[in-house]
Write a protein that holds these residues in place. Structure first.
Motif, short mmCIF file in Angstrom:
data_model
loop_
_atom_site.label_atom_id
_atom_site.label_comp_id
_atom_site.label_asym_id
_atom_site.label_seq_id
_atom_site.Cartn_x
_atom_site.Cartn_y
_atom_site.Cartn_z
N SER A 8 0.83 -1.20 0.00
CA SER A 8 0.00 0.00 0.00
C SER A 8 0.87 1.26 0.00
N GLY A 9 1.93 1.25 0.78
CA GLY A 9 2.84 2.39 0.80
C GLY A 9 3.52 2.58 -0.55
N PHE A 10 3.93 1.47 -1.16
CA PHE A 10 4.56 1.53 -2.47
C PHE A 10 3.59 2.09 -3.51
N VAL A 11 2.35 1.63 -3.46
CA VAL A 11 1.31 2.10 -4.39
C VAL A 11 1.13 3.61 -4.25
N LEU A 12 1.02 4.09 -3.03
CA LEU A 12 0.85 5.53 -2.81
C LEU A 12 2.06 6.32 -3.31
N GLN A 13 3.26 5.77 -3.13
CA GLN A 13 4.46 6.43 -3.64
C GLN A 13 4.42 6.53 -5.16
N CYS A 14 3.99 5.47 -5.81
CA CYS A 14 3.91 5.47 -7.28
C CYS A 14 2.95 6.55 -7.77
N ILE A 15 1.80 6.63 -7.13
CA ILE A 15 0.80 7.63 -7.53
C ILE A 15 1.33 9.04 -7.31
N ALA A 16 1.95 9.26 -6.15
CA ALA A 16 2.48 10.59 -5.83
C ALA A 16 3.61 10.97 -6.79
N GLU A 17 4.47 10.03 -7.10
CA GLU A 17 5.65 10.31 -7.93
C GLU A 17 5.30 10.51 -9.40
N PHE A 18 4.41 9.67 -9.93
CA PHE A 18 4.19 9.65 -11.37
C PHE A 18 2.81 10.15 -11.81
N GLY A 19 1.84 10.22 -10.89
CA GLY A 19 0.51 10.69 -11.24
C GLY A 19 -0.40 9.59 -11.75
N SER A 20 -1.68 9.82 -11.65
CA SER A 20 -2.68 8.81 -12.01
C SER A 20 -2.69 8.45 -13.48
N GLU A 21 -2.64 9.45 -14.33
CA GLU A 21 -2.71 9.18 -15.77
C GLU A 21 -1.49 8.37 -16.23
N THR A 22 -0.33 8.74 -15.76
CA THR A 22 0.88 8.01 -16.13
C THR A 22 0.82 6.57 -15.65
N GLN A 23 0.28 6.35 -14.46
CA GLN A 23 0.20 5.00 -13.92
C GLN A 23 -0.73 4.12 -14.76
N THR A 24 -1.78 4.69 -15.29
CA THR A 24 -2.67 3.94 -16.18
C THR A 24 -1.94 3.58 -17.48
N ASP A 25 -1.17 4.51 -18.00
CA ASP A 25 -0.35 4.23 -19.20
C ASP A 25 0.67 3.13 -18.91
N ILE A 26 1.28 3.19 -17.73
CA ILE A 26 2.27 2.19 -17.37
C ILE A 26 1.65 0.80 -17.31
N LEU A 27 0.43 0.69 -16.76
CA LEU A 27 -0.23 -0.61 -16.72
C LEU A 27 -0.45 -1.14 -18.13
N GLN A 28 -0.88 -0.29 -19.03
CA GLN A 28 -1.06 -0.72 -20.42
C GLN A 28 0.24 -1.25 -21.01
N GLU A 29 1.33 -0.54 -20.77
CA GLU A 29 2.64 -0.96 -21.28
C GLU A 29 3.07 -2.28 -20.66
N GLU A 30 2.86 -2.42 -19.37
CA GLU A 30 3.25 -3.65 -18.68
C GLU A 30 2.44 -4.85 -19.19
N CYS A 31 1.17 -4.64 -19.46
CA CYS A 31 0.34 -5.72 -20.02
C CYS A 31 0.87 -6.14 -21.39
#
Length: 99
Positions: A8-31
């Motif tokens: 949960s802490g890691f997840v919050l760090q990812c959101i804070a560091e990279f932002g919500s939109e970028t994280q959605t793009d990252i999931l698409q790339e990882e898939c």
């Protein structure tokens, strides 16, 4: 398996560091990278197990981040897994309270 507090802490760090939109793009790339790793494993490429482990881990963590962004909780996921289990006549993974 996974320490939920640390995840949960890691997840919050990812959101804070990279932002919500970028994280959605990252999931698409990882898939997409997981799809590629699966294809290579089917064809017998060397080191394909290690690549699958890496890409599965990336998809799992990115999925956790996106779930947090869209307020999707574990019960939501378990309900969908149970629907799939019911469809195939498999055992349900966990009973959850229906909304």
């Amino acid at each position: 398996m996974i320490d939920n507090k640390r995840l949960s802490g890691f997840v919050l760090q990812c959101i804070a560091e990279f932002g919500s939109e970028t994280q959605t793009d990252i999931l698409q790339e990882e898939c997409a990278e997981l799809i590629q790793a699966c294809s290579k494993a089917k064809r017998g490429y060397p080191d394909s197990k290690e690549r699958l482990i890496e890409e599965i881990a990336h998809v799992l963590v990115s999925s956790s981040v996106v779930a947090r962004i869209y307020d999707i909780n574990e019960d939501d996921i378990v309900n969908e897994i149970n629907k799939k289990a019911d469809k195939y006549g498999f055992y349900r993974v966990k009973e959850v309270n229906k909304k």
